[in-house]
Design an enzyme around this catalytic site. Structure first.
Site, short mmCIF file in Angstrom:
data_model
loop_
_atom_site.label_atom_id
_atom_site.label_comp_id
_atom_site.label_asym_id
_atom_site.label_seq_id
_atom_site.Cartn_x
_atom_site.Cartn_y
_atom_site.Cartn_z
N TYR A 244 0.84 -1.19 0.00
CA TYR A 244 0.00 0.00 0.00
C TYR A 244 0.87 1.25 0.00
O TYR A 244 2.05 1.22 0.36
CB TYR A 244 -0.94 0.02 1.22
CG TYR A 244 -0.21 0.38 2.50
CD1 TYR A 244 0.56 -0.56 3.15
CD2 TYR A 244 -0.30 1.67 3.03
CE1 TYR A 244 1.25 -0.23 4.30
CE2 TYR A 244 0.39 2.01 4.18
CZ TYR A 244 1.16 1.06 4.81
OH TYR A 244 1.86 1.40 5.94
N PHE B 54 2.98 9.68 4.89
CA PHE B 54 3.44 9.00 3.66
C PHE B 54 4.06 7.68 4.10
O PHE B 54 4.89 7.66 5.01
CB PHE B 54 4.51 9.82 2.93
CG PHE B 54 5.23 9.00 1.87
CD1 PHE B 54 4.82 9.04 0.55
CD2 PHE B 54 6.29 8.15 2.20
CE1 PHE B 54 5.46 8.27 -0.43
CE2 PHE B 54 6.93 7.37 1.22
CZ PHE B 54 6.51 7.43 -0.09
N GLU B 55 3.65 6.62 3.43
CA GLU B 55 4.28 5.33 3.67
C GLU B 55 4.06 4.50 2.42
O GLU B 55 2.99 4.56 1.84
CB GLU B 55 3.55 4.55 4.80
CG GLU B 55 3.94 4.89 6.20
CD GLU B 55 3.15 4.10 7.26
OE1 GLU B 55 3.71 3.85 8.33
OE2 GLU B 55 1.99 3.74 7.01
N ILE B 56 5.08 3.77 2.03
CA ILE B 56 4.87 2.70 1.05
C ILE B 56 5.42 1.47 1.74
O ILE B 56 6.58 1.45 2.13
CB ILE B 56 5.63 2.96 -0.27
CG1 ILE B 56 5.08 4.22 -0.96
CG2 ILE B 56 5.51 1.75 -1.19
CD1 ILE B 56 5.72 4.54 -2.30
N HIS C 54 4.59 2.40 14.30
CA HIS C 54 5.19 1.72 13.15
C HIS C 54 6.72 1.74 13.26
O HIS C 54 7.40 0.76 12.97
CB HIS C 54 4.78 2.40 11.84
CG HIS C 54 3.34 2.23 11.51
ND1 HIS C 54 2.77 2.77 10.37
CD2 HIS C 54 2.32 1.60 12.15
CE1 HIS C 54 1.47 2.47 10.32
NE2 HIS C 54 1.18 1.77 11.41
#
Ligand code: GDP
Ligand code: MN
Length: 507
Positions: free
Chosen positions: A240, A364-366, A401
């Protein structure tokens, strides 16, 4: 410099010219220089004299040396004294564990030829955030998704209304799904005393902790910490990319970051790492550390990014120093407070370590979803959750996280998207453009802007991108200029990342 006050200037003694004086005569052709040749004595009665030029030159050299050393030092606050137009140069980061996927532009039409990853954008939002959502979707479509067409999943604890759904779908040609979050993933779990939790939240409101008094914000943080990856609409995805309302991308992303993450065997990607407000997470580190200890986890090299570096031991004074104190005899050390006995335990430390408040900024994270779905992450979340920190403190999903990554991952599992220009509120990271690696840009005329002139203007803005710069990695970036890059700002955790990533690779 007090020495200068002791210097008495004297004219050279006059008298008959000696042979020596004749040999110097040729120098008098330049009378102005001769001024500096005047000799002065160090004391009135001293027999030693030195030329005035040397006396004047010496302090100047010292001052210049100090300034040069001070301004050149990379971590020096003096850097802000540098005149505009000479911004600090960009330093390269070691590529030992991680490297930029693409320096400058690639051809997106070649890059998108391959398969798509099993991935989606994830957007949590409320109906009232429609404007901000449009801004974000427009931005990611323009700079990336016009070539790659990744699907979107919109999630909401309430129900999206038809205006929201219909409007959003106008801004992308990619597939879009809307989902509701049910109470099993949002709100107080049945094992918490909601009344106590609400009181805890109220206390944080009174203490003016940012978002501390806002119950919905606590639910949001807990959802993003331990549930989003289990939502029905995300079950089918492996990857995601988190998207928030009101964000901006500044560079063109001409390759598929999911595919590059997969090839490089990466788990988690970030663009910005900063320090958390301490009062939102007073006890988070003690629990994260306890998890690590309970499971006998050894750091794989990332944990150190989140640990305050220990203060350097003050050098012991030599015994002849007037301030020297002999160490106390053992019997006394046990009584005297703060003298090295049990009393010296710092309540904020755990296993002798202290949280430095660094975290990857999770708006923002991938990332790979299966990491969140792993037994280890699940146990980590569960332990954190049971502590009550999501209610009695205002733990964000970002430090959750990050500390989980610190406990479970290694620096080579993490990717810094240094080439992504990104802004959320008043923090941005925006790279300089890579020299000789820019490619012409195709126009992107947005279909939803009906005013033809505005439509063209919107696109033309991106046609004149920033100048290229040595060590720049960006592709056609045009950065906002009202705020400076977080990389060089106080509160940034770039240095902490660089340290665990192998250090700086250029001065
Ligand atoms: P900030 O970025 O920390 O200032 O917090 P935001 O207000 O941007 O919230 C983070 C994300 O969660 C955004 O995507 C918001 O749209 C979303 N969000 C926050 N609170 C709620 C909520 O109560 N309901 C829903 N559906 N989304 C929320
Ligand atoms: Mn936000």
């Amino acid at each position: 410099m007090g020495l200068l006050q002791n210097i008495t200037k004297r004219m050279p003694s006059s008298g008959l010219p000696s042979l020596d004086d004749f040999s110097k005569r040729k120098n008098r052709i330049t009378p102005r220089l001769a001024f500096f040749r005047r000799r002065i004595r160090l004391r009135g009665n001293s027999s030693i004299s030195i030329p005035l030029g040397v006396v004047l030159l010496f302090p100047c050299i010292v001052i210049i040396l100090i300034l040069v050393l001070f301004l050149r030092h990379p971590s020096s606050p003096g850097r802000i004294l540098m005149p505009a137009g000479a911004p600090p140069s960009i330093r390269k980061i070691s590529e030992q564990h991680d490297r930029v996927f693409a320096t400058g532009c690639l051809d997106p039409h070649t890059q998108n030829k391959g398969e798509r990853a099993n991935a989606a954008f994830v957007v949590l939002a409320r109906n009232k955030e429609l404007e901000g959502v449009i801004q974000s979707v427009k931005s990611i479509e323009r700079h990336f998704n016009r070539w790659f067409h990744y699907p979107y999943v919109f999630l909401n604890d309430g129900e999206f209304n038809s205006t929201f759904k219909e409007t959003v779908m106008n801004y992308t040609s990619a597939p879009v799904e809307f989902g509701q979050i049910d109470p099993s993933m949002w709100g107080f779990p049945e094992w918490t005393d909601a009344k106590v939790a609400k009181e805890g939240i109220a206390v944080q409101g009174d203490a003016a902790i940012m978002y501390g008094g806002m119950e919905s914000y606590h639910h949001m943080c807990r959802f993003y910490s331990g549930f989003f990856y289990k939502h029905k609409l995300l079950e089918k995805y492996e990857w995601y990319w988190r998207l928030e309302p009101e964000i901006k991308y500044f560079c063109d992303i001409t390759y598929d970051p999911f595919q590059y993450m997969a090839s490089a065997n990466k788990t988690y990607g970030f663009t910005i790492a900063v320090k958390e407000l301490k009062e939102t997470v007073p006890n988070i580190f003690r629990y994260a550390s306890a998890y690590k200890r309970k499971n006998n986890l050894q750091s794989k090299g990332l944990w150190e990014m989140f640990i305050e570096s220990p203060p350097e031991d003050p050098k012991p004074l030599p015994k002849d120093d007037p301030k020297y104190k002999p160490p106390l005899p053992d019997e006394l050390r046990k009584i005297e407070p703060n003298a090295g006995g049990v009393n010296e335990v710092d309540p904020e430390t755990m296993e002798g370590e202290k949280y430095n408040m660094c975290h990857f900024w999770s708006n923002f994270e991938i990332a790979r979803l299966d990491w969140f779905r792993s037994k280890e992450y699940e146990e980590f979340f569960d332990m954190m959750d049971r502590s009550g920190g999501f209610w009695m403190e205002r733990w964000g999903d970002a430090p959750i996280h990050s500390l989980a990554a610190g406990a479970l991952l290694s620096p080579s599992d993490i990717h810094y998207f240094r080439d992504f220009g990104y802004r959320h509120t008043t923090i941005q990271h925006c790279p300089a453009n890579a020299p000789s690696r820019q490619l012409p840009r195709e126009p992107f005329l947005e279909k939803t802007t009906s005013d033809e002139k505005k439509r063209r203007e919107e696109d033309e803005y991106w046609e004149s991108w920033d100048p290229e710069k040595e060590n720049g990695v960006g592709c056609r970036c045009r950065c906002d200029t009202d705020i400076v890059d977080v990389e060089g700002k106080q509160g940034s955790c770039l240095a902490e990342w660089v340290e665990v990533a192998g250090g700086w690779a250029s001065p």
